[in-house]
Design an enzyme around this catalytic site. Sequence first.
Site, PDB file in Angstrom:
ATOM      1  N   ARG A 103      -6.794  -9.875 -14.031  1.00 17.54           N
ATOM      2  CA  ARG A 103      -5.403 -10.977 -14.075  1.00 17.54           C
ATOM      3  C   ARG A 103      -6.315 -11.831 -15.562  1.00 17.54           C
ATOM      4  O   ARG A 103      -5.923 -13.317 -14.242  1.00 17.54           O
ATOM      5  CB  ARG A 103      -4.789 -11.352 -13.101  1.00 17.54           C
ATOM      6  CG  ARG A 103      -4.996 -11.027 -11.687  1.00 17.54           C
ATOM      7  CD  ARG A 103      -4.264 -10.979 -10.649  1.00 17.54           C
ATOM      8  NE  ARG A 103      -3.932 -10.440 -10.255  1.00 17.54           N
ATOM      9  CZ  ARG A 103      -4.438 -10.255  -8.413  1.00 17.54           C
ATOM     10  NH1 ARG A 103      -5.874 -11.079  -8.336  1.00 17.54           N
ATOM     11  NH2 ARG A 103      -4.081  -9.268  -7.250  1.00 17.54           N
ATOM     12  N   TYR A 146       1.709   5.641  -2.432  1.00 22.66           N
ATOM     13  CA  TYR A 146       2.370   6.646  -1.638  1.00 22.66           C
ATOM     14  C   TYR A 146       3.765   6.854  -2.852  1.00 22.66           C
ATOM     15  O   TYR A 146       4.180   8.182  -2.435  1.00 22.66           O
ATOM     16  CB  TYR A 146       1.955   6.842  -0.152  1.00 22.66           C
ATOM     17  CG  TYR A 146       0.004   6.479  -0.754  1.00 22.66           C
ATOM     18  CD1 TYR A 146      -1.019   7.325  -0.983  1.00 22.66           C
ATOM     19  CD2 TYR A 146      -0.339   5.528   1.064  1.00 22.66           C
ATOM     20  CE1 TYR A 146      -1.657   7.126  -1.389  1.00 22.66           C
ATOM     21  CE2 TYR A 146      -1.643   5.805   0.296  1.00 22.66           C
ATOM     22  CZ  TYR A 146      -2.571   6.656  -0.411  1.00 22.66           C
ATOM     23  OH  TYR A 146      -3.698   6.195  -0.024  1.00 22.66           O
ATOM     24  N   HIS A 172       1.174  -0.711   0.010  1.00 25.99           N
ATOM     25  CA  HIS A 172       0.454  -0.068   0.094  1.00 25.99           C
ATOM     26  C   HIS A 172       0.731   1.521   0.276  1.00 25.99           C
ATOM     27  O   HIS A 172       0.730   2.404  -0.615  1.00 25.99           O
ATOM     28  CB  HIS A 172      -1.319   0.487   1.421  1.00 25.99           C
ATOM     29  CG  HIS A 172      -2.192   1.188   1.242  1.00 25.99           C
ATOM     30  ND1 HIS A 172      -2.348   1.139  -0.314  1.00 25.99           N
ATOM     31  CD2 HIS A 172      -1.469   2.306   1.644  1.00 25.99           C
ATOM     32  CE1 HIS A 172      -3.388   2.844   0.272  1.00 25.99           C
ATOM     33  NE2 HIS A 172      -2.706   3.785   0.890  1.00 25.99           N
ATOM     34  N   HIS A 226      -9.376   0.877 -11.719  1.00 23.43           N
ATOM     35  CA  HIS A 226      -9.160   2.364 -10.367  1.00 23.43           C
ATOM     36  C   HIS A 226      -7.477   2.599 -10.310  1.00 23.43           C
ATOM     37  O   HIS A 226      -7.191   3.764 -10.686  1.00 23.43           O
ATOM     38  CB  HIS A 226      -8.835   1.038  -8.565  1.00 23.43           C
ATOM     39  CG  HIS A 226      -8.732   1.810  -7.559  1.00 23.43           C
ATOM     40  ND1 HIS A 226      -8.490   3.616  -7.733  1.00 23.43           N
ATOM     41  CD2 HIS A 226      -7.261   1.756  -7.086  1.00 23.43           C
ATOM     42  CE1 HIS A 226      -7.796   3.990  -6.887  1.00 23.43           C
ATOM     43  NE2 HIS A 226      -6.967   2.623  -6.016  1.00 23.43           N
ATOM     44  N   PHE A 227      -6.615   1.467 -10.618  1.00 20.57           N
ATOM     45  CA  PHE A 227      -4.712   1.377 -10.281  1.00 20.57           C
ATOM     46  C   PHE A 227      -4.161   2.545 -11.733  1.00 20.57           C
ATOM     47  O   PHE A 227      -3.631   3.157 -11.642  1.00 20.57           O
ATOM     48  CB  PHE A 227      -4.329   1.314  -9.766  1.00 20.57           C
ATOM     49  CG  PHE A 227      -4.339  -0.450 -10.637  1.00 20.57           C
ATOM     50  CD1 PHE A 227      -3.261  -0.585 -11.660  1.00 20.57           C
ATOM     51  CD2 PHE A 227      -4.638  -2.034 -10.158  1.00 20.57           C
ATOM     52  CE1 PHE A 227      -2.899  -1.700 -12.338  1.00 20.57           C
ATOM     53  CE2 PHE A 227      -4.310  -3.224 -10.841  1.00 20.57           C
ATOM     54  CZ  PHE A 227      -3.685  -2.632 -11.887  1.00 20.57           C
ATOM     55  N   HIS A 228      -5.791   2.455 -12.961  1.00 25.17           N
ATOM     56  CA  HIS A 228      -5.141   3.046 -14.471  1.00 25.17           C
ATOM     57  C   HIS A 228      -5.508   4.724 -13.878  1.00 25.17           C
ATOM     58  O   HIS A 228      -4.787   5.242 -14.625  1.00 25.17           O
ATOM     59  CB  HIS A 228      -6.095   2.384 -15.447  1.00 25.17           C
ATOM     60  CG  HIS A 228      -5.101   1.290 -16.019  1.00 25.17           C
ATOM     61  ND1 HIS A 228      -5.164   0.383 -15.114  1.00 25.17           N
ATOM     62  CD2 HIS A 228      -3.864   0.927 -16.733  1.00 25.17           C
ATOM     63  CE1 HIS A 228      -4.235  -0.958 -15.449  1.00 25.17           C
ATOM     64  NE2 HIS A 228      -3.509  -0.188 -16.639  1.00 25.17           N
TER      65      HIS A 228
HETATM   66 FE1  HAS Z   1      -5.759   2.558  -4.588  1.00 25.56          FE
HETATM   67  C1  HAS Z   1      -6.054  -1.081  -4.966  1.00 25.56           C
HETATM   68  C2  HAS Z   1      -7.636   2.521  -1.672  1.00 25.56           C
HETATM   69  C3  HAS Z   1      -5.039   5.693  -3.718  1.00 25.56           C
HETATM   70  C4  HAS Z   1      -2.829   2.359  -6.404  1.00 25.56           C
HETATM   71  N1  HAS Z   1      -4.475   0.782  -6.111  1.00 25.56           N
HETATM   72  C5  HAS Z   1      -4.748  -0.594  -5.849  1.00 25.56           C
HETATM   73  C6  HAS Z   1      -4.174  -1.083  -6.355  1.00 25.56           C
HETATM   74  C7  HAS Z   1      -3.305   0.170  -6.537  1.00 25.56           C
HETATM   75  C8  HAS Z   1      -3.311   1.020  -6.567  1.00 25.56           C
HETATM   76  C9  HAS Z   1      -2.171  -0.109  -7.591  1.00 25.56           C
HETATM   77  O1  HAS Z   1      -9.182   0.607   0.270  1.00 25.56           O
HETATM   78  C10 HAS Z   1      -4.199  -2.465  -7.304  1.00 25.56           C
HETATM   79  C11 HAS Z   1      -3.101  -3.489  -5.925  1.00 25.56           C
HETATM   80  C12 HAS Z   1      -3.857  -4.529  -6.525  1.00 25.56           C
HETATM   81  O2  HAS Z   1      -2.847  -5.065  -7.414  1.00 25.56           O
HETATM   82  O3  HAS Z   1      -4.231  -5.499  -5.846  1.00 25.56           O
HETATM   83  N2  HAS Z   1      -5.939   3.415  -3.174  1.00 25.56           N
HETATM   84  C13 HAS Z   1      -7.264   3.785  -1.817  1.00 25.56           C
HETATM   85  C14 HAS Z   1      -7.855   4.578  -1.571  1.00 25.56           C
HETATM   86  C15 HAS Z   1      -6.840   5.725  -1.606  1.00 25.56           C
HETATM   87  C16 HAS Z   1      -6.286   4.944  -3.508  1.00 25.56           C
HETATM   88  C17 HAS Z   1      -8.300   4.885  -0.914  1.00 25.56           C
HETATM   89  N3  HAS Z   1      -4.360   3.898  -5.224  1.00 25.56           N
HETATM   90  C18 HAS Z   1      -4.453   5.090  -4.487  1.00 25.56           C
HETATM   91  C19 HAS Z   1      -3.109   5.958  -5.206  1.00 25.56           C
HETATM   92  C20 HAS Z   1      -2.662   5.015  -6.737  1.00 25.56           C
HETATM   93  C21 HAS Z   1      -3.382   3.892  -6.061  1.00 25.56           C
HETATM   94  C22 HAS Z   1      -2.817   6.947  -5.006  1.00 25.56           C
HETATM   95  C23 HAS Z   1      -1.054   4.993  -7.348  1.00 25.56           C
HETATM   96  C24 HAS Z   1      -0.512   5.679  -6.980  1.00 25.56           C
HETATM   97  N4  HAS Z   1      -6.278   1.069  -3.065  1.00 25.56           N
HETATM   98  C25 HAS Z   1      -7.380   0.979  -2.159  1.00 25.56           C
HETATM   99  C26 HAS Z   1      -7.694  -0.509  -2.302  1.00 25.56           C
HETATM  100  C27 HAS Z   1      -7.481  -1.059  -2.741  1.00 25.56           C
HETATM  101  C28 HAS Z   1      -6.422  -0.729  -3.932  1.00 25.56           C
HETATM  102  C29 HAS Z   1      -8.634  -0.332  -1.019  1.00 25.56           C
HETATM  103  C30 HAS Z   1      -8.016  -2.773  -2.558  1.00 25.56           C
HETATM  104  C31 HAS Z   1      -8.929  -3.079  -3.910  1.00 25.56           C
HETATM  105  C32 HAS Z   1      -9.014  -4.657  -3.267  1.00 25.56           C
HETATM  106  O4  HAS Z   1      -9.995  -5.031  -3.190  1.00 25.56           O
HETATM  107  O5  HAS Z   1      -7.769  -5.100  -4.295  1.00 25.56           O
HETATM  108  C33 HAS Z   1      -6.450   7.491  -1.733  1.00 25.56           C
HETATM  109  O6  HAS Z   1      -5.832   7.940  -1.494  1.00 25.56           O
HETATM  110  C34 HAS Z   1      -7.498   8.280  -2.648  1.00 25.56           C
HETATM  111  C35 HAS Z   1      -7.504   9.534  -2.358  1.00 25.56           C
HETATM  112  C36 HAS Z   1      -7.472  10.089  -3.271  1.00 25.56           C
HETATM  113  C37 HAS Z   1      -8.405  11.723  -3.547  1.00 25.56           C
HETATM  114  C38 HAS Z   1      -8.756  12.879  -5.246  1.00 25.56           C
HETATM  115  C39 HAS Z   1      -7.967  14.145  -4.607  1.00 25.56           C
HETATM  116  C40 HAS Z   1      -7.463  14.896  -5.715  1.00 25.56           C
HETATM  117  C41 HAS Z   1      -6.662  15.450  -6.197  1.00 25.56           C
HETATM  118  C42 HAS Z   1      -6.809  15.991  -7.978  1.00 25.56           C
HETATM  119  C43 HAS Z   1      -6.568  17.580  -7.389  1.00 25.56           C
HETATM  120  C44 HAS Z   1      -6.538  18.129  -8.548  1.00 25.56           C
HETATM  121  C45 HAS Z   1      -5.791  19.246  -9.483  1.00 25.56           C
HETATM  122  C46 HAS Z   1      -6.274  19.359 -11.134  1.00 25.56           C
HETATM  123  C47 HAS Z   1      -4.496  19.495  -8.903  1.00 25.56           C
HETATM  124  C48 HAS Z   1      -9.018  11.852  -2.238  1.00 25.56           C
HETATM  125  C49 HAS Z   1      -5.539  14.964  -4.614  1.00 25.56           C
HETATM  126  C50 HAS Z   1      -6.908  20.610 -11.091  1.00 25.56           C
HETATM  127  C51 HAS Z   1      -7.070  20.609 -12.216  1.00 25.56           C
HETATM  128  C52 HAS Z   1      -7.954  21.787 -13.106  1.00 25.56           C
HETATM  129  C53 HAS Z   1      -8.070  22.589 -14.763  1.00 25.56           C
HETATM  130  C54 HAS Z   1      -8.750  22.521 -12.042  1.00 25.56           C
HETATM  131 CU    CU Z   2      -3.270   0.156  -1.006  1.00 23.80          CU
END
Ligand code: HAS
Ligand code: CU
Length: 564
Positions: A452, A241, A237, A388-390
Amino acid sequence: MTIIDRPTQTTTGRPGYELSPWERRFIGIHIFIAIVALAIGSLIGPLQALEYSNVDLYQYLEPVLKSYYQGLTLHGVLNALVWTTFFIVGFTTLTTIKGLRRPLSHPKVNVAGLVVMIVGLVMTAVPLLLDQATVLYTFYPPLKASWFFYVGLTLVVVGSWISGVGFYLTLAAWRRENRGVRSPFIALAGVINAAMWQIATLGVAVEMLTMLIPWSLGWIDATDPELARTYFWFTGHPLVYFWLLPAYISWYGMLPKQAGGKLFSDSLARLAFWMFLIVSVPVGFHHQFADPGVPQIWKWIHALLTYGVFLPSLLTAFTVIASLEYAARRRGGTGLIGWVRALPWNDPSVTAQLLAGILFMFGGVSGLTNASYNLNLVVHNTAWVPGHFHLTVATAVTLSFIGITYWMVPHLAGKRLWSPKMALAQAWTWFVGMVIFSNAMHMLGLLGAPRRTPLGEAPYVPEEWNGHLLRVSIGGTILLVSVILYLIVMWKTFRGPKVAAADVPEVPIAEALRSPQLTPVWLDRFKPWLIVAGLLVLLAYGPQLVDQIGNMNLNAPGVDFKIW
Ligand code: HAS
Ligand code: CU
């Protein structure tokens, strides 16, 4: 809204520091290896996407790729592990030097880090290419790889640790020279990420040293898959980050400058990074909600802490968008939302990062869905998860890194970016391709399609999946076009003529709206945060690890994926 321009101070007050030719080359080697890994890894991706529509290109690649799973392993390892790690170490070298405006204090340490990473990469690549490590990027036992693969990956991690020590020593040297001055944000944030990574990788280190390496060498006969999964997700996990935080360094500390503005709040930016240091690790069981060997109470605690790690990203959305709004209004933007149009959308580096941020909002939503214990039971192990992860690692992170290379590669090579128009087209095709691809993957997951799995060959595919499977293939093909555009732009930039120093892009470092000296001192200290991080990890993992290690049952012999 009126914009009040308060007096600001640059992060160190010292004049700029130009990278030496050696530093440019040293950072450039990291970035070059990263881009080669991304090129190979991403070109394999569309093979999987097209397989979903029964277009089997694997049959023509038989001499190189033996199976769908060998392709999937290469895709995952090269993109998620090699591209990211090499880019991050190279980028952090740059943010350390440019942020602190001084050379590395112990360059030999950093060189040793890179050498160990390269040796590890070669050791990993050989069995991967020979189909001796077809175990996917999560290498769950009982799937078994050649010992070369495990030792190689371990060395890549050890190399990144050594580089992390180099960054830390350089920051410590700077602090001795600048007592009482707040550490420059981009340098401090890079070191926080390196520290988080060192705590996080203890899990996989123990898994490798006590289980996978002895097993693959034949010293022990079998493994305990449940314990291995617990070790893996201890690291797995926070790994996400480790990928994300360098993109955040750019969004907080560089993008505002590129957009013509300033960092909205230096304090909030630091706070977000410290929060990541303490809550990135103790959440790994949210990947094991469906595992029978972990008691529910621990799954619940980790689910709760996962909501905690959601917060610094919400904080980031607020602060980065506020910085962008400030920039846009300075450029004459108006309206509640209309200011967005005033951002420099003609700059491919900015556009790539804005589009990455927009898609990350949706990635955050699917992350929160994953984190909810009962919803997870619906989506776990379905196509939803790669959906999700893409959006996260393959867009928020990768498209941001690509955007960073649009100024970084010209800066390191002393060139001009070749065809900014093509680079813009690259960013938009990535965005469009990924919207189509990931939406279809999420839908497939909700309909129960497993991840997968070569679904093109599956005999059980119901009619209602077909439209979504086709959209996965279409999205994947658009992404292929995007990758090719990226490689052309990078190659032509690299091969282009040297230009006058004034025409080479600068390293964009944003000033903060308020002087960083006004940031509270506790947001500049490692010790309290490291202590809290250690305690939280002990509380959230200690009892379960003691229990699982005490009940360790080495009863799973190896399985070879090649039979598929
Ligand atoms: Fe995740 C599974 C929960 C974030 C990557 N995640 C995965 C897997 C990967 C991955 C690779 O709770 C699969 C692993 C595998 O192969 O089995 N993930 C979360 C949660 C977050 C989260 C709660 N994940 C990420 C990030 C990743 C990533 C970041 C990669 C870099 N994830 C999970 C969970 C699983 C999971 C379970 C397990 C699922 C299962 O059952 O297998 C949080 O950190 C997300 C927080 C994000 C936000 C969004 C904030 C938005 C922002 C954008 C600002 C906008 C801008 C643009 C700057 C709250 C900061 C403005 C533009 C204008 C034009 C104004
Ligand atoms: Cu995770």
